[in-house]
Structures are given as C-alpha cells and as structure tokens.
Design an enzyme around this catalytic site. Structure first.
Site, PDB file in Angstrom:
ATOM      1  CE  LYS A   1      -6.599   0.171   1.825  1.00  9.18           C
ATOM      2  NZ  LYS A   1      -7.104  -0.212   3.159  1.00  9.18           N
TER       3      LYS A   1
ATOM      4  CD  GLU B   1      -2.735   1.422   2.425  1.00  6.36           C
ATOM      5  OE1 GLU B   1      -3.626   2.274   2.413  1.00  6.36           O
ATOM      6  OE2 GLU B   1      -2.503   0.699   3.414  1.00  6.36           O
TER       7      GLU B   1
END
Length: 297
Positions: free
Chosen positions: A214, A177
């Site tokens: 993500k 992420e």
C-alpha cells in the site's frame, strides 16, 4: 477454499479496497468530517460506538459489494463487533463478497532518520490468532516516510517486512504500508529510494510467499510498475494520503495495475445527518468514481 477464492478475487478482480480502519487517534477527525462533533460523546466507548455505526452504515449501503469493492480494512474493534447481525468479517465476505483485512499496527514511534517507524507490537501473535479465527484474510500496518533519507527508508521497509514475516507465519497476507508524506519537498526522491528498498526485500522472500503493498500515489506515473509485476506481490494498492478524491482518482488512473485503498477519499461527503437515501447515493457515487479510477490504470 475460501482463502483461495479470496486471493483470486484480489489478484484478478476489478475494483478497490475500502479502508475503514481509523484508530483511536484518527477517529475524532473521521467523526467530525462525518458531522459528529466531539461534544456529541463523553467517552472513548461512545466515540467507538459512533464510528462503528458509521462503518456499519457504509458496509450495508447497497453499492458496497464485491462487484466494485474487493476488500475492506477493519480496525480491531470493528472485527470484534457485528454488522447486520453477523460478525463484521463474516458479514463482509458472506453477505457482500468483500475480503476482510485487519489493521494491526499500534501507531507510530517518534522521528528517526526522517521516518516514523511502527511502535512495538508485543501482542501481535494473539491478535493474529484471533484474526484467523474471525475469518480475516490479511493485515495492514503503516509507517511514515517524511524525507528522502536512505537510512530511514531502509529501516522502515526492513521493519515492515520483518513484521510481515510474522504475519505470513499465521497464514495471513500482510499489506506492507510505508506511506510517503505527500507534502514533503523531496517526495519524488523518497519514492525512488522506497522502490529500491522494497524490491530488495521482495527478492529475498521465499518463492511461496506473497505480500500486498500500500503506497502513496507517486509523483512519476508507473514508478511502481516493477512492484506491480513482481511475482511476490499479490496486489499494489494506493492510499489517498490527504489528496482530495478528485486528485487521488486522477493520479491513480495514471498508474497501471494499481488500485485504490482509500479512507478519507472514500468517505468524503458522507454525513450522519443524511437520510439513508442521500447517504446511499453519496457513497454509491464515491464507490463508482474510485472504481473507475482503479480500473483505468
């Protein structure tokens, strides 16, 4: 067999991932939005008791099931506690059909080259061993991109994948992420640089390894389609990043193959003061709205 079942659910399932992983720094804000002011608790232990009660209430809501919620990202303290009389990861998978993930980063370091890298994680291996024993499927870790700086973005992505290799070594699937801050003026340029940096790292992964990504919802629809279709990517999920649920859902619906992994946008409108009927109706609508946006792309 469970791991294979979980991977198949994430790969092919229709739905989204709930982010229930607010940490020490973001918990007071999460509680405030939930209607609990800081004056309601006097210690960190009380604060975490209150936020666990909120998460348990969400996880036990009738609509919070694997039909629409594919996975849930947990804070370490949530992994170590019970929901509905079972350890949280076991409750999620066995009772709800929701795949459990664990947030493993220890927060952000200072600004360097327009990014905030992750702080060192000296105790990561023992944490990952505990996660495996607890029945966790994968992990999540966050760094932040605040400028379209090629040096900084390359460093952030390299760090993510380096730690990702450590996580893969424990048989867990890392959610990579590198969040792009939604308010920066050069967001679109940063996202183009980010895509190139991630593709380079993915191409270097061994053929038998998979990660999840993500990412902040991009300025250009389907910018990340090459990542969605990459053979080393199990799934691409999107963070809401401060967008309202309505805007996050609208942006999400424009991106093919990307599903939500929302935190604030999921819990928007929930309150500790709501009756169970009001609470369950509110979370049911949130789940349905995010689910529809996740399957629209």
């Amino acid at each position: 067999m469970t791991k294979t079942e979980q991977a198949n659910k994430l790969r092919a399932g229709q739905g989204f991932i709930a982010a229930l992983d607010q940490s020490g720094g973001s918990t007071p804000k999460a509680l405030r939005l939930y209607g609990i002011e800081e004056s309601a608790y006097t210690s960190e232990a009380e604060m975490f008791d209150l936020v666990h009660a909120m998460r348990a209430r969400i996880a036990q809501a009738p609509e919070f099931t694997g039909d629409k919620v594919l996975g849930a990202i947990l804070f370490e303290m949530t992994m170590d506690r019970d929901i509905g009389g079972k350890p949280s990861p076991a409750f999620l998978w066995q009772e709800r059909g929701v795949v459990p993930f664990l947030k493993v980063d220890k927060g952000l370091a200072g600004d360097t080259d327009g990014v905030k890298l992750m702080k060192p994680m000296p105790d990561l291996d023992p944490l990952l061993e505990r996660a495996v024993k607890a029945g966790i499927f994968g992990t999540k870790m966050r760094s932040v991109i605040d400028a379209a700086n090629p040096t900084g973005i390359a460093a952030a992505v390299a760090q993510q994948f380096e730690v990702g290799q450590q996580i893969l070594g424990h048989g867990l699937v890392p959610i990579i992420e590198p969040e792009v801050t939604i308010s920066i003026a050069d967001k679109a340029e940063a996202e183009t640089l980010l895509r190139a940096a991630i593709l380079a790292q993915l191409d270097a992964l061994p053929a038998d390894q998979e990660v999840m990504l993500k990412l902040t919802l991009p300025e250009t629809a389907n910018l990340y389609e090459s990542l969605v279709n990459h053979p080393r990517v199990l799934r691409v999920v999107a963070l809401s990043g401060g967008y309202s649920r309505e805007e996050a859902n609208a942006r999400l619906a424009q991106n093919r193959g990307v599903i939500a992994s929302f935190s604030r946008a999921l819990t928007e409108g929930l309150s500790a003061q709501q009756s169970d009927a009001e609470f369950n109706a509110t979370i049911a609508k949130s789940i349905d709205d995010i689910y529809r946006a996740s399957i629209a792309g």
